[in-house]
Design an enzyme around this catalytic site. Structure first.
Site, PDB file in Angstrom:
ATOM      1  CB  CYS A 183      90.948  -8.500 -13.673  1.00  0.00           C
ATOM      2  SG  CYS A 183      90.500  -7.154 -12.552  1.00  0.00           S
ATOM      3  CB  SER A 228      87.024 -13.241  -8.797  1.00  0.00           C
ATOM      4  OG  SER A 228      86.320 -12.324  -7.998  1.00  0.00           O
ATOM      5  CG  HIS A 281      93.229 -14.193  -8.290  1.00  0.00           C
ATOM      6  ND1 HIS A 281      92.668 -13.009  -8.687  1.00  0.00           N
ATOM      7  CD2 HIS A 281      92.228 -14.881  -7.662  1.00  0.00           C
ATOM      8  CE1 HIS A 281      91.399 -12.967  -8.307  1.00  0.00           C
ATOM      9  NE2 HIS A 281      91.109 -14.087  -7.691  1.00  0.00           N
ATOM     10  CG  HIS A 297      94.706  -9.635  -9.945  1.00  0.00           C
ATOM     11  ND1 HIS A 297      93.585 -10.430  -9.844  1.00  0.00           N
ATOM     12  CD2 HIS A 297      94.298  -8.496 -10.533  1.00  0.00           C
ATOM     13  CE1 HIS A 297      92.539  -9.769 -10.352  1.00  0.00           C
ATOM     14  NE2 HIS A 297      92.956  -8.601 -10.764  1.00  0.00           N
ATOM     15  CD  GLN A 330      86.420 -12.725  -4.150  1.00  0.00           C
ATOM     16  OE1 GLN A 330      86.331 -13.941  -4.046  1.00  0.00           O
ATOM     17  NE2 GLN A 330      86.327 -12.092  -5.322  1.00  0.00           N
TER      18      GLN A 330
END
Length: 172
Positions: free
Chosen positions: A122, A163, A166, A68, A140
């Site tokens: 990330c 977060s 993505h 991702h 998630q």
């Protein structure tokens, strides 16, 4: 070298008891047959021929693999990353950034990995965004649902989670 199982990731990994080193990916130089002879291999990798297990669509039972590209924003649950100590961009700005990256993708894992390596917020950026194999319940829900809905090689549209936002490429 033996197989062990990570309870946190719900995935098998390789452990070298003489060095104490553990890795997710198979050690270099081991053939698929040698890997399957390691203690614990059949338990964690399952049965099937070596060719089936080493093919591009092989997945440990019930698991998927994805990479991702994450862009965090000020509303992210932790608005900081390896490249920015305090992320102040809005969610709309983060989406616009991902749209730009999306326009650069050509459907190849290499291009996706290059973009993730440079731009993802990330810590997986140093692996080209690769998150490894994971099962339901480990990510998630919006991320999980999007990943499981993709076919291997497909890239998602923009997915929003706590977060950040993505792009996801399913790799296994």
């Amino acid at each position: 070298m033996v197989f062990r199982f990570s309870n946190s990731r719900k995935a098998p990994y390789f452990h070298n008891s003489s060095t104490g080193e553990s890795v997710w990916d198979p050690p270099a130089g081991l053939s698929q047959g040698e890997i399957m002879q390691l203690p614990g291999a059949e338990k964690y990798l399952g049965k099937g021929t070596a060719q089936e297990r080493s093919g591009p669509t092989y997945a440990p039972p019930g698991q998927v693999r994805a990479s991702h590209l994450l862009v965090k924003h000020s509303g992210s649950r932790r608005p900081a990353s390896w490249k920015e100590a305090n992320i102040t961009r809005s969610k709309e700005e983060a989406i616009a950034t991902l749209r730009d990256f999306q326009s650069q993708l050509d459907g190849t894992p290499g291009t996706f990995a290059q973009l993730a390596n440079i731009h993802s917020d990330c810590s997986s950026h140093d692996r080209g965004g690769d998150l490894g194999w994971f099962s339901r319940g480990q990510m998630q829900k919006p991320f999980e649902d999007a990943t499981y809905a993709l076919k291997v090689g497909e890239t998602s549209d923009i997915i929003s989670t706590d977060s950040g936002v993505h792009l996801i490429m399913r790799t296994g």
